[in-house]
Write an enzyme that holds these catalytic residues in place. Structure first.
Site: not given
Length: 574
Positions: A293-297
């Site tokens: 999820g948003s860890v990749f941002k």
């Protein structure tokens, strides 16, 4: 004929040797003396050869006993009789993690067992892990010897002797022993009955390290104090949120040393671990592959800043959903206004993140992920590693969804290694469990980009989705991730994977961590099931426990950097 010498004749039954010697001019007495001389010389030669051999053996024995270059462990204060084939494994402070002890194998003469049920019942009560079904099957075979269990301790050996059953047979055998039980089981691994490594560092030992290469001791980067603290807090949260599992890793960002790696549920390597079951043997931290999820941002924002596709002041419109082909990208809790690159990460905007990814060329996007080690299988001194699960094609849809952590699955280890490079000045170090050489690092982003990422990830804690970590006196920075888990019918809104990638202390990160909970459930008194409500408080508790152990001092309230990033007030949704 006249004048010719007639050859000597040998009468029937005469001695050919005697006649031959007579022709050569050798008398019988001389021949006997000659034979005695030859025999005497051969005896003396044999004596000297044996003397030389014994002298060489004596010199070698003295060298092994006194010289110190043999397999003895005298240098470490270990008596010679305790030398062992497999090296001891110790943590970075010298605490013993794995050793070798004398054990016993339990067998029986099946023909002489008078009452199978009573014998099996008695053995199962005194021997944890005793297989009753296997024992009954073996004891009904009417064989002269069957093996019932391996690796009994001396205490268990004495307990079996109290049964007084002459049909039970005990054989002494070496056994690998792990003093801390399951505490570091996924890293240490275990050995089989033949003392060969089957998993973890034990597997690595048999293939990469000579038994004498470390003078009988293999030091690893693990800190058992940190490991205990991390495992304790993770287990408490798994129970609190009724999660199906969880994992956590702590790493030194300056050299790649793994200080802690926990995957729950785990197993006890002292109790026939191969019978523990797949779920317990599975190492989520390195063998699991997940959409985070948003860890990749964090990686997406770093990419556009590093490549110059956007500056920290540039804004992207996130008021309305965007459509890419037949796919619509929305923000579950959007700000509905233009956001800077940093604000896209702080407020976790999918719409903004997709625009960031599409602002660079496809080959640049792929190349950046490859540079961070998110495309290939990672390296570590254990065999339980997995390759990332990548999109079959690299079009706009795949690039947009991967920018916020969907459509690409990686291990927690890979996310941590890349995340550490985002905050340590831009150098990515190979993770390692054995501190045997200089750290291997490669620059993946500039120091300036890393500085921006530290500010952004600190703002996630002070103003964004990780505000539950703001209370920590050790000043954490990081990024949350809440991802729906894929099932047969697509993504399931009721099955979540929550994660938090972070580091501390925020002003000069030295230790990075990633913490994951698998399928956490709603809990009374807790607002939601997203990462901000479960894994962020868990991470804060972990940091509060391990920071003092690592010599990290509490930071002042008005820490430099907390006001270095301007962000609009986020909504109270974590």
């Amino acid at each position: 004929m006249r004048g010719e010498v007639m050859p000597s004749l040998i009468r029937p039954g005469g001695d050919l040797v005697e006649t031959t010697n007579a022709q050569l001019g050798i008398r019988l007495g001389d021949l006997e003396g000659h034979a005695v001389d030859i025999t005497r010389r051969r005896i003396w030669l044999a004596v000297w050869v044996f003397a030389l051999i014994f002298m060489l053996l004596g010199v070698r024995l003295a060298n092994l006993t006194v010289g110190g270059d043999g397999p003895m462990l005298a240098k470490k204060g270990v008596p010679p009789q305790m030398a062992q084939e497999r090296p001891y494994i110790v943590d970075r402070n010298g605490v013993l993690l794995a050793t070798q002890i004398s054990a016993y194998n339990l067998g029986a003469d099946a023909r002489k067992i008078s009452n199978i049920d009573e014998t099996v019942s008695a053995l199962s009560e005194m021997l944890p892990g005793f297989n009753r079904e296997k024992a009954k099957r073996f004891l009904t075979s009417n064989r002269s010897y069957v093996e019932l269990m391996k690796g009994l301790t001396p205490q268990q050996y004495k307990a079996v002797l109290t049964l007084g059953d002459p049909a039970l047979k005990m054989q002494k055998a070496n056994r690998r022993f792990y003093p801390h039980g399951p505490l570091a089981s996924h890293m240490l691994g275990f050995v089989g009955s033949d003392m060969q490594g089957l998993a973890g560092l034990e597997f690595f030992l048999d293939r990469n390290v000579e038994p004498s290469g470390y003078d009988g001791f293999l030091p690893v980067t693990l800190d058992i104090r940190v490991q205990h603290s991390v495992r304790t807090e993770l287990a408490k949260s798994i129970e609190k949120f009724s999660a199906t599992g969880g994992s956590a890793i702590v790493m030194d960002v300056m050299n790649g040393n793994i200080l802690s790696m926990v995957s729950l549920p785990d197993f006890n390597p002292n109790l026939t671990p191969w019978n523990a079951g797949h779920q317990r043997l599975f190492n989520m931290a390195t063998l699991g592959s997940y959409e985070l999820g948003s860890v990749f941002k964090v990686f997406t924002a770093s990419m556009v800043l590093e490549t110059g596709a956007a500056s920290p002041e540039d804004t992207f419109q996130t008021s309305l959903p965007i459509s890419i082909g037949r796919h619509e990208i929305t923000d579950p809790h959007g700000e509905k206004r233009p956001l800077t690159v940093g604000e896209i990460v702080v407020h976790s905007s999918n719409i903004g993140s997709a625009q960031l990814a599409l602002s660079v060329a496809p080959e640049v996007h792929w190349g950046f992920l490859e540079r961070l080690g998110l495309i290939d299988k990672p390296e570590l001194e254990i065999p339980e590693l997995t390759k990332p699960q990548l999109p079959r094609q690299w079009g706009e849809v795949e690039r947009a969804t991967s920018s916020y952590g969907y459509g690409i699955s990686i291990s927690p280890l890979q996310a941590l290694v890349a995340g550490a490079a985002m905050v340590n000045g831009g150098v990515m170090y190979r993770p390692r469990l054995i501190n045997d050489d200089l750290p291997l690092g490669v620059r993946v982003i500039s120091e300036e980009t890393s500085k921006h990422m530290r500010q952004i990830m600190r703002a996630v804690v002070t103003h964004g989705t990780a505000k539950n970590a703001k209370k920590s006196k050790f000043k954490i920075l990081g990024k949350t991730g809440t991802a729906r888990m894929a099932g047969q019918g697509g993504y399931d809104n009721n099955r979540l994977m929550t994660s938090f990638l972070g580091a501390f202390p925020a002003h000069a990160p030295r230790y990075a961590f990633i913490v994951i909970l698998q399928e956490p459930q709603q809990v009374d008194g807790v607002y939601g099931t997203g990462a901000g409500w479960n894994v962020v408080p868990l991470s804060t508790d972990i940091v509060e426990r391990i920071a003092p152990l690592l010599g990290v001092m509490p930071q002042p309230e008005n820490m430099p950097g907390d006001k270095g990033f301007i962000v609009h007030k986020a909504k109270e949704v974590l």
